[in-house]
Write a protein that holds these residues in place. Structure first.
Motif, PDB file in Angstrom:
ATOM      1  N   VAL A 119     -34.107 -33.809  15.012  1.00 44.25           N
ATOM      2  CA  VAL A 119     -33.213 -32.668  15.203  1.00 44.25           C
ATOM      3  C   VAL A 119     -32.713 -32.164  13.849  1.00 44.25           C
ATOM      4  O   VAL A 119     -32.686 -30.962  13.588  1.00 44.25           O
ATOM      5  N   PHE A 120     -32.338 -33.085  12.959  1.00 38.31           N
ATOM      6  CA  PHE A 120     -31.854 -32.691  11.629  1.00 38.31           C
ATOM      7  C   PHE A 120     -32.924 -31.915  10.845  1.00 38.31           C
ATOM      8  O   PHE A 120     -32.599 -31.114   9.981  1.00 38.31           O
ATOM      9  N   ASP A 121     -34.205 -32.183  11.155  1.00 33.64           N
ATOM     10  CA  ASP A 121     -35.277 -31.505  10.425  1.00 33.64           C
ATOM     11  C   ASP A 121     -35.550 -30.088  10.917  1.00 33.64           C
ATOM     12  O   ASP A 121     -36.326 -29.364  10.305  1.00 33.64           O
ATOM     13  N   LYS A 122     -34.934 -29.690  12.037  1.00 35.22           N
ATOM     14  CA  LYS A 122     -35.183 -28.343  12.560  1.00 35.22           C
ATOM     15  C   LYS A 122     -34.503 -27.305  11.659  1.00 35.22           C
ATOM     16  O   LYS A 122     -33.375 -27.528  11.210  1.00 35.22           O
ATOM     17  N   PRO A 123     -35.178 -26.178  11.430  1.00 37.95           N
ATOM     18  CA  PRO A 123     -34.584 -25.153  10.551  1.00 37.95           C
ATOM     19  C   PRO A 123     -33.229 -24.640  11.046  1.00 37.95           C
ATOM     20  O   PRO A 123     -32.376 -24.267  10.238  1.00 37.95           O
ATOM     21  N   GLU A 124     -33.025 -24.625  12.370  1.00 33.35           N
ATOM     22  CA  GLU A 124     -31.745 -24.120  12.899  1.00 33.35           C
ATOM     23  C   GLU A 124     -30.597 -25.087  12.609  1.00 33.35           C
ATOM     24  O   GLU A 124     -29.432 -24.743  12.773  1.00 33.35           O
ATOM     25  N   VAL A 125     -30.952 -26.313  12.245  1.00 37.26           N
ATOM     26  CA  VAL A 125     -29.926 -27.347  12.152  1.00 37.26           C
ATOM     27  C   VAL A 125     -29.631 -27.690  10.692  1.00 37.26           C
ATOM     28  O   VAL A 125     -29.781 -28.818  10.261  1.00 37.26           O
ATOM     29  N   THR A 126     -29.219 -26.662   9.923  1.00 33.08           N
ATOM     30  CA  THR A 126     -28.811 -26.921   8.541  1.00 33.08           C
ATOM     31  C   THR A 126     -27.283 -26.938   8.512  1.00 33.08           C
ATOM     32  O   THR A 126     -26.641 -26.579   9.505  1.00 33.08           O
ATOM     33  N   ASN A 127     -26.744 -27.337   7.379  1.00 35.29           N
ATOM     34  CA  ASN A 127     -25.276 -27.322   7.194  1.00 35.29           C
ATOM     35  C   ASN A 127     -24.508 -28.079   8.261  1.00 35.29           C
ATOM     36  O   ASN A 127     -23.479 -27.605   8.727  1.00 35.29           O
ATOM     37  N   VAL A 128     -25.000 -29.240   8.668  1.00 36.24           N
ATOM     38  CA  VAL A 128     -24.231 -30.022   9.638  1.00 36.24           C
ATOM     39  C   VAL A 128     -23.154 -30.790   8.882  1.00 36.24           C
ATOM     40  O   VAL A 128     -23.454 -31.565   7.983  1.00 36.24           O
TER      41      VAL A 128
END
Length: 658
Positions: A450-459
């Protein structure tokens, strides 16, 4: 598109022609507050391993009352919830639920107990059954089968009665079901049929009805947790980066561990604990960059682990989902399963299978003993964990094999498990940790994906919630894998996070403004055939007109963001004026670019049924039925209007009985 009559009826498909696709976003702020029809919101967290309820009066929404403590309880396991276990009599009538069911079943004579029907961990069946229907069965501990719908309805009815009784006792007068808005939590990764199954079971339990569906809201577990996490104050959470993992946060432990006594349980009335939820958004959110920072909520329970990625809009604290919910069957049951595999390795699979059937109550006992030791597992533990073997296990093994349990342990090549003279299995901490490893590895792997998905930056934050989040082994694994990327935070009283959040969701269901569709949905239609664009094998000539068949008319794409209250509109026309029902097949796919319903991965998943009886027969010959579908809520909803008369048409959307 011109309005022409569709020749689809000749193909056994009701005549439907999409007239005008359009998207309307309606302003949903008007219906934000719970209509004051309901005096109280009761949320039921129906878990795989344990369940509970909590409630709040709509007049004082800042107070959340968690149900009375349950009688029963296990040594070494402090719980505000009750085990999700249910017992039916040999006549298949409801007998008891929770600790009461377990204790009664355990005390039965073995000759009797084999006639009683005992169920546990049955919620997972809704996740694992591919073609769930109202007829799906569950298997009791004695091997007998019962309809799943009955078991779920019995369980919900039990909670309904407990909650109404507690509310009546507290108010001094009888509380009516009509005064309650019910919320039931389900994993976000559940497919539409499982959500509908829960709703049907709730109708059967008398919580709401098809005529009054709004009385019941289905809440998604990680969403509920997310709603609650917005309200957390600094003293109500634990930042794993700044301290060692602690085993389970029960309210009595937190006082001595350097926590200021949380302002939460303000008053105790008749064992029910009351939490004050302040009407503010917690301090940590001020650290988020508006519009770019996000957080992940990982809900790790008994059966499933699912996670959602949210962004918060201040100052109101509205939430927006940024990536479709993901997860899988990686709950703490996986650890029990590994323990069972270990027992099979030591004592033989043939023996364990027989023992479960012949001595079901003793098997339950053994798993209870394992549960309390499972909760004592920790990364830095050095002393062994002892698991008491029930006498009937030792006795039955000797009958079955002709030698002792001790002999089996000596003979097996399992180094970490020894026999202690007190009749216990003695496991080294490494052996216990090895049972957790496969499940925890899957959770960490899934989170990495999930962390590698482009939508999931800046967590910025990762909230670890749910019953399994109490495990220091899981806490340590998540912190060491992701602690450098974001702050890993655990709410105090972590096992109740979802329950409290579900109450808040019931009080204000419009708090989540934007969701992501988990699948692509659409219907099959006929379009005018275009040479060069459409494949020749899809050509159908009817009355001189060339049509392309099986075209996928897409309502919404997988992972498309969709606002609450946003509708997808299509118009359909009956094939013949006399037609009384239009039935339209709904198809779904995990892919987002689908052209034809015959492509691989496209499945028929449900039906949309328009009931034209009772609408005006004097209407013009070509009636246009306008259908509005909503994909922005926790369940897919539909409504329809007869355009000529502006009257609403009865519409059913069904993912279970099609």
């Amino acid at each position: 598109t011109s309005a022409y009559s569709s020749p689809a009826k000749s193909l056994g498909d009701p005549g439907i022609t999409p007239l005008s696709p359009s998207h309307i976003v309606k302003d949903s702020d008007a219906d934000d507050a719970v209509e004051q029809l309901y005096l109280v919101v009761v949320a039921i967290d129906f878990g795989t391993t344990s369940s509970g309820y909590a409630y709040s009066f709509t007049k004082e929404p800042e107070c959340i009352h968690v149900m009375r403590r349950w009688e029963g309880g296990d040594p070494g396991v402090s719980s505000q919830k009750t085990p999700t276990t249910i017992l039916l009599t040999p006549e298949r009538k409801f007998h008891s639920f929770g600790y009461a069911a377990r204790d009664f079943y355990h005390d039965l004579d073995p000759t009797e107990s084999k006639h009683w029907l005992y169920f546990e961990k049955f919620k997972m069946k809704l996740h694992t059954t591919g073609n769930l229907t109202m007829e799906t069965d569950l298997t009791a501990a004695n091997g007998k089968k019962v309809k799943a719908l009955e078991i779920f309805a019995y369980a919900l009815q039990f909670f309904k009665e407990q909650a109404l009784k507690e509310l009546s006792d507290q108010g001094g007068s009888d509380f009516e079901n009509t005064e309650v808005r019910w919320v039931i939590t389900v994993p976000a990764i559940w497919k539409q049929p499982a959500k509908q199954f829960m709703r049907q079971a709730a109708y059967k339990a008398g919580m709401a009805s098809p005529e009054n569906p709004e009385q019941l809201i289905i809440a998604l577990e990680p969403e509920a947790a997310s709603i609650y996490c917005r309200k957390l104050r600094l003293h109500q959470m634990i930042d794993l980066g700044s301290r060692a993992p602690v085993n389970g946060y029960s309210p009595s432990d937190t006082i001595g561990t350097g926590f200021t006594q949380a302002k939460e349980h303000v008053r105790r009335n008749r064992q029910s604990r009351t939490f004050l939820v302040e009407n503010v958004i917690g301090e940590i959110w001020s650290e988020l960059e508006e519009g770019s920072d996000r957080y992940i909520v990982v809900d790790s329970g008994g059966g499933t682990v699912d996670m959602t990625v949210h962004q918060i809009r201040l100052p109101e604290g509205h939430l927006k989902e940024l990536y479709k919910a993901t997860g899988g069957p990686y709950g703490s049951l996986g650890v029990d399963y590994e323990f069972e595999k270990l027992l099979c390795k030591i004592f033989g699979e043939d023996f364990i299978e027989q023992f479960k059937i012949k001595r079901p109550a003793a098997w339950v006992d053994l798993m209870i003993a394992f549960e309390s030791r499972k909760r004592a597992a920790a990364p830095d533990r050095t002393n062994p964990l002892n698991i008491t073997l029930p006498f009937s296990f030792i006795d039955y093994y000797k009958k079955f094999r002709g030698h002792s349990v001790e002999h089996a342990l000596r003979k097996s090549n399992v180094d970490f498990v020894k026999w202690s003279s007190q009749g216990m299995l003695r496991m080294s901490p490494d052996a216990m940790n090895a049972l957790f490893k496969p499940t925890i590895d899957q959770i960490v792997q899934h989170l990495s994906d999930v962390f590698d998905k482009p939508e999931v930056t800046n967590v910025k934050f990762l909230f670890l919630v749910g019953g399994f989040a109490e495990s220091p082994l899981l806490q340590q694994a998540v912190q060491s894998a992701f602690g450098s990327r974001c702050r890993v935070i655990i709410p105090q009283d972590v096992g109740l996070t979802i329950l409290k959040g579900a109450v808040l969701f019931g009080l204000d269901p419009a708090v989540i403004k934007v969701r992501r569709s988990p699948l692509t949905y659409g219907v099959g239609v006929l379009n005018r055939f275009v040479e060069g664009k459409h494949p020749p094998e899809k050509l159908l000539v009817k009355d001189g007109t060339r049509w392309c068949t099986d075209v996928f008319d897409k309502f919404i794409s997988a992972d498309q963001s969709v606002a609450l209250g946003e509708t997808v509109t299509r118009s359909y026309t009956p094939a013949k004026p006399s037609q009384l029902v239009i039935v339209i097949n709904i198809y779904s796919s995990e892919q987002d670019n689908v052209s034809f319903i015959t492509e691989s991965g496209v499945k028929k998943c449900g039906t949309l049924r328009l009931d034209l009886t009772g609408t005006d027969a004097l209407a013009p010959n070509r009636r246009e039925i306008k259908t509005l579908m909503q994909f922005g809520d926790t369940e897919i909803k539909a409504m329809a209007i007869d355009v000529a008369t502006s009257k609403s048409v009865k519409v059913g959307i069904d993912f279970l009985n099609y």
